[in-house]
Design a protein around this motif. Structure first.
Motif, PDB file in Angstrom:
ATOM      1  N   GLU A 119      -2.677   6.073 -11.403  1.00 13.31           N
ATOM      2  CA  GLU A 119      -2.908   7.390 -10.803  1.00 13.31           C
ATOM      3  C   GLU A 119      -2.466   8.460 -11.799  1.00 13.31           C
ATOM      4  O   GLU A 119      -1.439   9.118 -11.662  1.00 13.31           O
ATOM      5  CB  GLU A 119      -2.129   7.525  -9.493  1.00 13.31           C
ATOM      6  CG  GLU A 119      -2.696   6.698  -8.353  1.00 13.31           C
ATOM      7  CD  GLU A 119      -4.103   7.137  -7.961  1.00 13.31           C
ATOM      8  OE1 GLU A 119      -4.380   8.359  -7.996  1.00 13.31           O
ATOM      9  OE2 GLU A 119      -4.936   6.271  -7.650  1.00 13.31           O
TER      10      GLU A 119
ATOM     11  N   ASP B 299       6.166  11.537  -2.651  1.00 18.27           N
ATOM     12  CA  ASP B 299       5.990  11.848  -1.236  1.00 18.27           C
ATOM     13  C   ASP B 299       5.230  10.776  -0.476  1.00 18.27           C
ATOM     14  O   ASP B 299       4.803  10.992   0.661  1.00 18.27           O
ATOM     15  CB  ASP B 299       5.298  13.210  -1.085  1.00 18.27           C
ATOM     16  CG  ASP B 299       3.926  13.240  -1.744  1.00 18.27           C
ATOM     17  OD1 ASP B 299       3.565  12.225  -2.419  1.00 18.27           O
ATOM     18  OD2 ASP B 299       3.221  14.255  -1.616  1.00 18.27           O
ATOM     19  N   HIS B 300       5.025   9.629  -1.101  1.00 23.37           N
ATOM     20  CA  HIS B 300       4.345   8.550  -0.395  1.00 23.37           C
ATOM     21  C   HIS B 300       5.355   7.739   0.430  1.00 23.37           C
ATOM     22  O   HIS B 300       6.493   7.515  -0.010  1.00 23.37           O
ATOM     23  CB  HIS B 300       3.624   7.629  -1.376  1.00 23.37           C
ATOM     24  CG  HIS B 300       2.371   8.209  -1.926  1.00 23.37           C
ATOM     25  ND1 HIS B 300       1.640   7.608  -2.947  1.00 23.37           N
ATOM     26  CD2 HIS B 300       1.673   9.340  -1.604  1.00 23.37           C
ATOM     27  CE1 HIS B 300       0.584   8.326  -3.234  1.00 23.37           C
ATOM     28  NE2 HIS B 300       0.576   9.396  -2.406  1.00 23.37           N
ATOM     29  N   PRO B 301       4.941   7.245   1.620  1.00 29.54           N
ATOM     30  CA  PRO B 301       5.867   6.453   2.449  1.00 29.54           C
ATOM     31  C   PRO B 301       6.290   5.141   1.776  1.00 29.54           C
ATOM     32  O   PRO B 301       7.409   4.672   1.953  1.00 29.54           O
ATOM     33  CB  PRO B 301       5.068   6.179   3.723  1.00 29.54           C
ATOM     34  CG  PRO B 301       4.006   7.230   3.747  1.00 29.54           C
ATOM     35  CD  PRO B 301       3.675   7.504   2.322  1.00 29.54           C
TER      36      PRO B 301
ATOM     37  N   TYR C  53       2.386   5.842 -10.888  1.00 29.01           N
ATOM     38  CA  TYR C  53       2.467   7.241 -11.277  1.00 29.01           C
ATOM     39  C   TYR C  53       3.475   7.382 -12.413  1.00 29.01           C
ATOM     40  O   TYR C  53       4.518   6.732 -12.406  1.00 29.01           O
ATOM     41  CB  TYR C  53       2.925   8.122 -10.113  1.00 29.01           C
ATOM     42  CG  TYR C  53       1.875   8.338  -9.047  1.00 29.01           C
ATOM     43  CD1 TYR C  53       1.072   9.490  -9.069  1.00 29.01           C
ATOM     44  CD2 TYR C  53       1.716   7.425  -8.009  1.00 29.01           C
ATOM     45  CE1 TYR C  53       0.118   9.704  -8.079  1.00 29.01           C
ATOM     46  CE2 TYR C  53       0.774   7.627  -7.030  1.00 29.01           C
ATOM     47  CZ  TYR C  53      -0.031   8.775  -7.070  1.00 29.01           C
ATOM     48  OH  TYR C  53      -0.973   8.979  -6.074  1.00 29.01           O
TER      49      TYR C  53
ATOM     50  N   ASN D 206      -7.404   2.334  -4.188  1.00 29.27           N
ATOM     51  CA  ASN D 206      -5.986   2.545  -3.921  1.00 29.27           C
ATOM     52  C   ASN D 206      -5.225   1.220  -3.794  1.00 29.27           C
ATOM     53  O   ASN D 206      -5.564   0.226  -4.407  1.00 29.27           O
ATOM     54  CB  ASN D 206      -5.787   3.450  -2.705  1.00 29.27           C
ATOM     55  CG  ASN D 206      -6.287   4.853  -2.975  1.00 29.27           C
ATOM     56  OD1 ASN D 206      -6.047   5.393  -4.054  1.00 29.27           O
ATOM     57  ND2 ASN D 206      -7.004   5.438  -2.006  1.00 29.27           N
TER      58      ASN D 206
ATOM     59  N   HIS E  70       0.848  -1.198   0.000  1.00 30.64           N
ATOM     60  CA  HIS E  70       0.000   0.000   0.000  1.00 30.64           C
ATOM     61  C   HIS E  70       0.883   1.248   0.000  1.00 30.64           C
ATOM     62  O   HIS E  70       1.927   1.284   0.644  1.00 30.64           O
ATOM     63  CB  HIS E  70      -0.921   0.005   1.221  1.00 30.64           C
ATOM     64  CG  HIS E  70      -2.066   0.929   1.092  1.00 30.64           C
ATOM     65  ND1 HIS E  70      -1.970   2.296   1.353  1.00 30.64           N
ATOM     66  CD2 HIS E  70      -3.375   0.717   0.736  1.00 30.64           C
ATOM     67  CE1 HIS E  70      -3.141   2.864   1.169  1.00 30.64           C
ATOM     68  NE2 HIS E  70      -4.027   1.906   0.785  1.00 30.64           N
ATOM     69  N   TYR E  71       0.456   2.248  -0.739  1.00 31.05           N
ATOM     70  CA  TYR E  71       1.289   3.430  -0.913  1.00 31.05           C
ATOM     71  C   TYR E  71       1.543   4.181   0.377  1.00 31.05           C
ATOM     72  O   TYR E  71       2.473   4.985   0.473  1.00 31.05           O
ATOM     73  CB  TYR E  71       0.677   4.355  -1.959  1.00 31.05           C
ATOM     74  CG  TYR E  71      -0.523   5.150  -1.482  1.00 31.05           C
ATOM     75  CD1 TYR E  71      -0.373   6.473  -1.052  1.00 31.05           C
ATOM     76  CD2 TYR E  71      -1.795   4.606  -1.481  1.00 31.05           C
ATOM     77  CE1 TYR E  71      -1.464   7.214  -0.624  1.00 31.05           C
ATOM     78  CE2 TYR E  71      -2.882   5.336  -1.060  1.00 31.05           C
ATOM     79  CZ  TYR E  71      -2.720   6.649  -0.621  1.00 31.05           C
ATOM     80  OH  TYR E  71      -3.815   7.393  -0.202  1.00 31.05           O
ATOM     81  N   THR E  72       0.713   3.913   1.434  1.00 31.90           N
ATOM     82  CA  THR E  72       0.886   4.613   2.705  1.00 31.90           C
ATOM     83  C   THR E  72       1.751   3.845   3.697  1.00 31.90           C
ATOM     84  O   THR E  72       2.069   4.367   4.763  1.00 31.90           O
ATOM     85  CB  THR E  72      -0.478   4.881   3.352  1.00 31.90           C
ATOM     86  OG1 THR E  72      -1.116   3.620   3.645  1.00 31.90           O
ATOM     87  CG2 THR E  72      -1.362   5.728   2.445  1.00 31.90           C
ATOM     88  N   HIS E  73       2.109   2.602   3.353  1.00 37.72           N
ATOM     89  CA  HIS E  73       2.869   1.778   4.294  1.00 37.72           C
ATOM     90  C   HIS E  73       4.370   1.954   4.059  1.00 37.72           C
ATOM     91  O   HIS E  73       4.863   1.729   2.942  1.00 37.72           O
ATOM     92  CB  HIS E  73       2.501   0.314   4.141  1.00 37.72           C
ATOM     93  CG  HIS E  73       1.085   0.013   4.505  1.00 37.72           C
ATOM     94  ND1 HIS E  73       0.500  -1.229   4.317  1.00 37.72           N
ATOM     95  CD2 HIS E  73       0.104   0.790   5.063  1.00 37.72           C
ATOM     96  CE1 HIS E  73      -0.754  -1.207   4.726  1.00 37.72           C
ATOM     97  NE2 HIS E  73      -1.008   0.014   5.190  1.00 37.72           N
TER      98      HIS E  73
ATOM     99  N   GLY F 148       6.047   4.683  -7.684  1.00 44.03           N
ATOM    100  CA  GLY F 148       5.200   5.303  -6.662  1.00 44.03           C
ATOM    101  C   GLY F 148       5.427   6.810  -6.588  1.00 44.03           C
ATOM    102  O   GLY F 148       6.436   7.335  -7.067  1.00 44.03           O
ATOM    103  N   LYS F 149       4.464   7.520  -5.965  1.00 45.01           N
ATOM    104  CA  LYS F 149       4.554   8.989  -5.851  1.00 45.01           C
ATOM    105  C   LYS F 149       5.727   9.369  -4.955  1.00 45.01           C
ATOM    106  O   LYS F 149       6.041   8.673  -4.001  1.00 45.01           O
ATOM    107  CB  LYS F 149       3.237   9.550  -5.304  1.00 45.01           C
ATOM    108  CG  LYS F 149       3.074  11.035  -5.445  1.00 45.01           C
ATOM    109  CD  LYS F 149       1.650  11.426  -5.091  1.00 45.01           C
ATOM    110  CE  LYS F 149       1.444  12.931  -5.278  1.00 45.01           C
ATOM    111  NZ  LYS F 149       2.147  13.753  -4.293  1.00 45.01           N
TER     112      LYS F 149
END
Length: 345
Positions: free
Chosen positions: A231, A288-290, A318, A313, A189-192, A285-286
């Motif tokens: 995205e 600024d994503h973690p 990207y 998501n 996941h892009y937030t992990h 991935g973006k």
């Protein structure tokens, strides 16, 4: 009485008995003369035979003198010791062996050669040697031979190469690639901040371990695998079709005739000697994503999985832009989306 008549030889008168010595004397003389005559005749015959043999021997010696230069005087002892035979070679002092009662054919003062004898019976095979000599010294290295002729083309190698075609469900039609399987893109996941950093091409027909080796339900102490979405807030760089929030497909392809693969960023053609499998745009991935992601090459004509587009998501794709600075501009351009190409060899 009349007196009986008697034979004169049986009568005992003295006159008839005196006649016997007179008859015996002449008879003895005749016998003695006969014996003497026989003896003389025998001696004469023996001497005549010896003369004939001596004459024959002299003829043979004359032949030998013509051939080898020997004289009769040199062979006298050999004649007496070898019973009238003359020999050459061996132990008889270098003489030539000649039969007493034979004849030597002569033509032009030399002996004629007789016909060749018949071939003898082959001898038995000899026994194999039992002793083997020690190895000889190693010889010097010989000169290199001339180059051999080119061999025939071999069969395709068994290695081959494998690559993932991101954004498509099939392999390119213009290559020798074979489809291994098609699936869906996934990742962390892009937030992990933890978990894996690479995208995965997951098959659509997963298999599980036997019962008792898995546990359903989400658990907070494990890594997670999510699906992936495009995205792209605008249609750039993929044209008029919007892919925003659509799920990303993928295809695993195998090239049996080429054993190496290479993804080249910022190019849409391969360098000389390489074969192009597909080209597209660089994705990750973006910034600024973690959850950071690897750079992959998404096909330039991407597809979306049917029934997707719900913005759930997960692992996100990207486009990647160039930023000038340490990246040289030119030839790079600030903010321009980077292309990519997958090549094999």
């Amino acid at each position: 009485m009349t007196a009986e008549k008697q034979s004169p030889f049986l009568s005992g008168g003295p006159a008839r008995r005196d006649r016997l010595p007179v008859l015996v004397g002449p008879l003895v003389g005749v016998l003695a003369a006969l014996v003497c005559g026989i003896s003389v005749l025998t001696v004469v015959l023996v001497m005549l035979n010896m003369q004939q043999e001596l004459a024959a021997t002299r003829e043979r010696l004359a032949v030998l003198e013509n051939l080898n230069g020997y004289t009769g005087e040199d062979q006298a002892d050999n004649l007496s010791e070898n019973d009238g035979l003359v020999t050459q070679g061996g132990e008889d002092g270098g003489s030539v062996r000649v039969k007493r009662d034979g004849t030597v054919p002569v033509a032009g003062g030399r002996c004629l050669q007789g016909p060749p004898g018949r071939d003898g019976v082959p001898g038995r095979d000899g026994r194999d040697g039992r002793l083997q000599g020690p190895p000889g010294d190693k010889g010097d290295k010989g000169d290199a031979g001339p180059p051999g002729r080119d061999g025939r083309d071999g069969e395709p190698g068994a290695g081959g190469s494998v690559y993932v075609r991101w954004g498509r469900t099939t392999c390119a039609d213009n290559t020798e690639a074979e489809l291994v399987y098609s699936g869906v893109a996934g990742g962390t996941h892009y937030t992990h901040p933890g978990g894996g950093t690479d995208y995965q091409c997951l098959p659509t027909d997963p298999q599980w371990g036997p019962p008792g080796t898995y546990q359903d339900g989400a658990h907070g102490y494990m890594a997670n695998m999510y699906g992936a979405e495009y995205e792209t807030n605008t249609n750039i760089p993929f044209g008029p079709t919007s892919l925003f929030n659509q799920d990303v497909p993928c295809a695993v392809c195998y090239v049996p005739t080429r054993g190496s693969k290479l993804m080249i960023p910022a190019r849409n053609t391969c360098y000389n000697g390489w074969s192009k499998e597909y080209d597209g745009y660089l994705m990750a991935g973006k910034n600024d994503h973690p959850g950071a992601k690897e750079y992959v090459c998404l096909d330039g004509q991407p597809e979306a999985l049917p029934g997707s587009g719900y913005d759930r998501n997960g692992a996100l794709f990207y486009p990647v832009e160039a930023r000038c600075g340490s990246l040289p501009c030119p030839n790079y351009v600030e903010g321009r989306e980077l292309t990519c190409v997958v090549c094999t060899k």
